[in-house]
Design a protein around this motif. Structure first.
Motif, PDB file in Angstrom:
ATOM      1  N   ALA A  40       0.815  -1.215   0.000  1.00 38.09           N
ATOM      2  CA  ALA A  40       0.000   0.000   0.000  1.00 38.09           C
ATOM      3  C   ALA A  40       0.855   1.275   0.000  1.00 38.09           C
ATOM      4  CB  ALA A  40      -0.930   0.001   1.210  1.00 38.09           C
ATOM      5  N   ASP A  41       1.920   1.292   0.782  1.00 36.14           N
ATOM      6  CA  ASP A  41       2.791   2.470   0.882  1.00 36.14           C
ATOM      7  C   ASP A  41       4.242   2.015   0.764  1.00 36.14           C
ATOM      8  OD1 ASP A  41       4.026   4.860   1.394  1.00 36.14           O
ATOM      9  OD2 ASP A  41       2.903   5.291   3.223  1.00 36.14           O
ATOM     10  N   PRO A  42       4.795   2.011  -0.451  1.00 33.27           N
ATOM     11  CA  PRO A  42       6.155   1.493  -0.659  1.00 33.27           C
ATOM     12  C   PRO A  42       7.226   2.223   0.150  1.00 33.27           C
ATOM     13  CG  PRO A  42       5.079   1.924  -2.759  1.00 33.27           C
ATOM     14  CD  PRO A  42       4.186   2.451  -1.695  1.00 33.27           C
ATOM     15  N   GLU A  43       7.089   3.537   0.333  1.00 32.85           N
ATOM     16  CA  GLU A  43       8.090   4.286   1.085  1.00 32.85           C
ATOM     17  C   GLU A  43       8.073   3.906   2.559  1.00 32.85           C
ATOM     18  OE1 GLU A  43       5.999   5.811  -1.096  1.00 32.85           O
ATOM     19  OE2 GLU A  43       7.441   6.233  -2.673  1.00 32.85           O
ATOM     20  N   ALA A  44       6.884   3.809   3.154  1.00 34.84           N
ATOM     21  CA  ALA A  44       6.767   3.415   4.560  1.00 34.84           C
ATOM     22  C   ALA A  44       7.263   1.983   4.748  1.00 34.84           C
ATOM     23  CB  ALA A  44       5.324   3.554   5.038  1.00 34.84           C
ATOM     24  N   ASP A  45       6.996   1.120   3.784  1.00 33.25           N
ATOM     25  CA  ASP A  45       7.459  -0.266   3.837  1.00 33.25           C
ATOM     26  C   ASP A  45       8.992  -0.319   3.830  1.00 33.25           C
ATOM     27  OD1 ASP A  45       7.172  -3.244   3.547  1.00 33.25           O
ATOM     28  OD2 ASP A  45       8.087  -2.804   1.587  1.00 33.25           O
ATOM     29  N   LEU A  46       9.620   0.475   2.969  1.00 31.39           N
ATOM     30  CA  LEU A  46      11.082   0.517   2.905  1.00 31.39           C
ATOM     31  C   LEU A  46      11.664   1.026   4.213  1.00 31.39           C
ATOM     32  CD1 LEU A  46      13.709   0.222   1.259  1.00 31.39           C
ATOM     33  CD2 LEU A  46      13.373   2.581   0.502  1.00 31.39           C
ATOM     34  N   LEU A  47      11.077   2.070   4.782  1.00 29.54           N
ATOM     35  CA  LEU A  47      11.565   2.600   6.056  1.00 29.54           C
ATOM     36  C   LEU A  47      11.422   1.573   7.175  1.00 29.54           C
ATOM     37  CD1 LEU A  47      10.230   6.255   5.927  1.00 29.54           C
ATOM     38  CD2 LEU A  47      12.613   5.528   5.893  1.00 29.54           C
ATOM     39  N   ALA A  48      10.340   0.824   7.173  1.00 30.32           N
ATOM     40  CA  ALA A  48      10.134  -0.203   8.199  1.00 30.32           C
ATOM     41  C   ALA A  48      11.189  -1.293   8.083  1.00 30.32           C
ATOM     42  CB  ALA A  48       8.734  -0.791   8.075  1.00 30.32           C
ATOM     43  N   ARG A  49      11.511  -1.697   6.862  1.00 34.39           N
ATOM     44  CA  ARG A  49      12.538  -2.720   6.670  1.00 34.39           C
ATOM     45  C   ARG A  49      13.924  -2.185   6.966  1.00 34.39           C
ATOM     46  NH1 ARG A  49      12.617  -4.171   1.310  1.00 34.39           N
ATOM     47  NH2 ARG A  49      11.138  -2.559   0.747  1.00 34.39           N
ATOM     48  N   LEU A  50      14.124  -0.895   6.785  1.00 25.49           N
ATOM     49  CA  LEU A  50      15.409  -0.268   7.072  1.00 25.49           C
ATOM     50  C   LEU A  50      15.688  -0.297   8.579  1.00 25.49           C
ATOM     51  CD1 LEU A  50      17.794   1.277   5.866  1.00 25.49           C
ATOM     52  CD2 LEU A  50      16.474   3.361   6.116  1.00 25.49           C
ATOM     53  N   GLY A  51      14.699  -0.010   9.381  1.00 26.57           N
ATOM     54  CA  GLY A  51      14.842  -0.068  10.839  1.00 26.57           C
ATOM     55  C   GLY A  51      15.409   1.205  11.435  1.00 26.57           C
ATOM     56  N   ARG A  52      15.025   1.458  12.663  1.00 22.83           N
ATOM     57  CA  ARG A  52      15.420   2.692  13.345  1.00 22.83           C
ATOM     58  C   ARG A  52      16.927   2.792  13.569  1.00 22.83           C
ATOM     59  NH1 ARG A  52      13.001   5.360  18.859  1.00 22.83           N
ATOM     60  NH2 ARG A  52      14.447   7.088  18.855  1.00 22.83           N
ATOM     61  N   ARG A  53      17.591   1.683  13.833  1.00 21.00           N
ATOM     62  CA  ARG A  53      19.036   1.722  14.125  1.00 21.00           C
ATOM     63  C   ARG A  53      19.845   2.255  12.949  1.00 21.00           C
ATOM     64  NH1 ARG A  53      19.282  -4.187  15.899  1.00 21.00           N
ATOM     65  NH2 ARG A  53      20.394  -4.174  13.948  1.00 21.00           N
ATOM     66  N   ARG A  54      19.349   2.110  11.755  1.00 20.90           N
ATOM     67  CA  ARG A  54      20.101   2.550  10.568  1.00 20.90           C
ATOM     68  C   ARG A  54      19.772   3.978  10.155  1.00 20.90           C
ATOM     69  NH1 ARG A  54      18.955  -2.746   7.016  1.00 20.90           N
ATOM     70  NH2 ARG A  54      20.561  -4.096   7.849  1.00 20.90           N
ATOM     71  N   ILE A  55      18.833   4.618  10.829  1.00 11.80           N
ATOM     72  CA  ILE A  55      18.408   5.968  10.448  1.00 11.80           C
ATOM     73  C   ILE A  55      19.106   6.990  11.331  1.00 11.80           C
ATOM     74  CG2 ILE A  55      16.470   7.567  10.307  1.00 11.80           C
ATOM     75  CD1 ILE A  55      14.705   5.178   9.652  1.00 11.80           C
ATOM     76  N   LEU A  56      19.731   7.948  10.702  1.00 10.25           N
ATOM     77  CA  LEU A  56      20.398   9.043  11.391  1.00 10.25           C
ATOM     78  C   LEU A  56      19.736  10.339  10.953  1.00 10.25           C
ATOM     79  CD1 LEU A  56      22.782  10.199  13.056  1.00 10.25           C
ATOM     80  CD2 LEU A  56      24.076  10.243  10.930  1.00 10.25           C
TER      81      LEU A  56
END
Length: 64
Positions: A40-56
């Motif tokens: 449904a939301d490809p961008e949100a799906d990618l962010l979820a798979r990326l995970g918080r630890r990898r986001i700066l």
């Protein structure tokens, strides 16, 4: 005002929004299998798979 709300959302929920910029290496994007078809939301799906630890979060001020 919108920047402050986005920062608050990130602080509380621990996730960047799909409308925010994302800098990601080609290798990592490939490991995550990129944007998936049929979600449904490809961008949100990618962010979820990326995970918080990898986001700066990079801070920058708006200029007019």
């Amino acid at each position: 005002m919108l920047e402050a709300l986005a920062l608050l959302k990130f602080s509380l929920l621990g996730r960047a929004g799909p409308d925010q910029g994302l800098v990601i290496s080609t290798r990592l994007y490939g490991e995550l299998a990129g944007h998936r078809d049929g979600v449904a939301d490809p961008e949100a799906d990618l962010l979820a798979r990326l995970g918080r630890r990898r986001i700066l979060l990079l801070r920058s001020g708006a200029r007019s």
